[in-house]
Design an enzyme around this catalytic site. Sequence first.
Site, PDB file in Angstrom:
ATOM      1  N   HIS A 190       0.818  -1.204   0.000  1.00 19.66           N
ATOM      2  CA  HIS A 190       0.000   0.000   0.000  1.00 19.66           C
ATOM      3  C   HIS A 190       0.859   1.265   0.000  1.00 19.66           C
ATOM      4  O   HIS A 190       2.044   1.251   0.315  1.00 19.66           O
ATOM      5  CB  HIS A 190      -0.950   0.007   1.206  1.00 19.66           C
ATOM      6  CG  HIS A 190      -0.274   0.025   2.545  1.00 19.66           C
ATOM      7  ND1 HIS A 190      -0.001   1.188   3.233  1.00 19.66           N
ATOM      8  CD2 HIS A 190       0.173  -0.983   3.334  1.00 19.66           C
ATOM      9  CE1 HIS A 190       0.578   0.900   4.383  1.00 19.66           C
ATOM     10  NE2 HIS A 190       0.700  -0.411   4.470  1.00 19.66           N
ATOM     11  N   CYS A 215       2.515  -5.724   6.650  1.00 19.94           N
ATOM     12  CA  CYS A 215       2.201  -5.211   5.314  1.00 19.94           C
ATOM     13  C   CYS A 215       3.388  -4.432   4.757  1.00 19.94           C
ATOM     14  O   CYS A 215       4.312  -4.069   5.485  1.00 19.94           O
ATOM     15  CB  CYS A 215       0.958  -4.334   5.371  1.00 19.94           C
ATOM     16  SG  CYS A 215      -0.543  -5.259   5.769  1.00 19.94           S
TER      17      CYS A 215
END
Length: 443
Positions: free
Chosen positions: A327, A346
């Site tokens: 992201h 992440c």
Amino acid sequence: MSKKIGSEALSRRALLRSAVSAGAAALAAPALAQSAVDDLINAPRRGTWDDQFDAKAASRTAVNVVSNNPVLGPDGPANIQQAMLDYQQIVSNGGWPEVSPAAQRLRLGVVDPSVQVLRQRLMISGDLPREAGMSSSFDSYVDGAVKRFQARHGLPADGVMGEFTVKAMNISADVRLRQLETNIVRLQSMAGDLGSRYVTVNIPAAHIEAVENGRVALRNSAVVGRIDRPTHVINSKIYEVILNPYWTAPRSIVEKDIVPLMRKDPTYLTRNNIRLIDGKGGEVAPESIDWFAPKAPNLMFRQDPGKINAMSSTKINFHNPNNEYMHDTPQQGLFNKLMRFESSGCVRVQNVRDLITWLLRDTSGWSRQEIERVISTRQNNPIRLAVEVPVYIVYITAWSAKDRVVQFRDDIYERDGNQELALQTTTGIERPAGAADDDLLPQ
């Protein structure tokens, strides 16, 4: 689909012996041999720093480390095998000298006897050319060699003999050889057909490569998981890009963080564009909730798309059981840090719009201009890729390009079997483990 890294029953020592027997005698580069240093000691001195200065020396060394050869690929095992042969030669010749911690005071323009040891160290590893000589001057040749060394070890190529640079220089040649032996096993397990287009996330290097037809088309810096919440190694496929994503807070964040914040500051949710959604999809007003109740409300806490969204402009989804994804981030300053091991699993991507433009190339209607236009609307827009792109999240701490430039990185997750290789893992403050996106809590 899955190829587990490190699962091959390959003997590292046996591989090294077979590689050496296949022709080690003629393969070591001249700059790597100890005899080269002996020649230099007897060579005419080149004078003082002033008449050795070469403004091009620094630029031509650090830049030459950059390569469009991917870390993963069919040539990876052969390239690292060549590096093993070179380092076997260095080890058999006695390795390199240790640089004193006092070398941290050395910098461009300094004349000091200890520079000779530094020169010898850099010559043996191939970072300093033989013609630079053995003077006591920290001249532009030494400056360029230090920058080259730093670039090969994932350090800022500034020519400054800082703590991490000195520590990396003082890892012995034998330890580096064993690190290469460990990583050839990992690379060998990934030497099959990876696809014509694929993405590699190399955790220890904290970077991402978009590879096409055997060459690196893009290389992006990343922020990956910290040691107590590591990013998982996995082979998967990217199937979706979401422009202007929503962020949904996991239950753990709601209970541990958001509810206490709301008790202190009832405007927290509104200020961060976080809405409360009930089971029927309806919105619930924050002021209607008793934030001092024993249990947190059984509602969805969803942050609207926008600049302050925890994932900013983009989310990249790939198949995995760990709820991990790639992201964007509103905290772009994180990419300037030396140690980019700060997430809870992440992967944050610098210049993510370059990467998604590359990913969406075969998905009709998604040019760079259209991507930028949609992002500017702040409207949530999931895009299914027309062709899923393989992604390989790997743990490679040593590799080599075909030009024999050998790269090393810290063993951030302490998987290489030598504590000495985990140079930076004890620096900073340990944070407790949590959900995979605990670190995304809006501040």
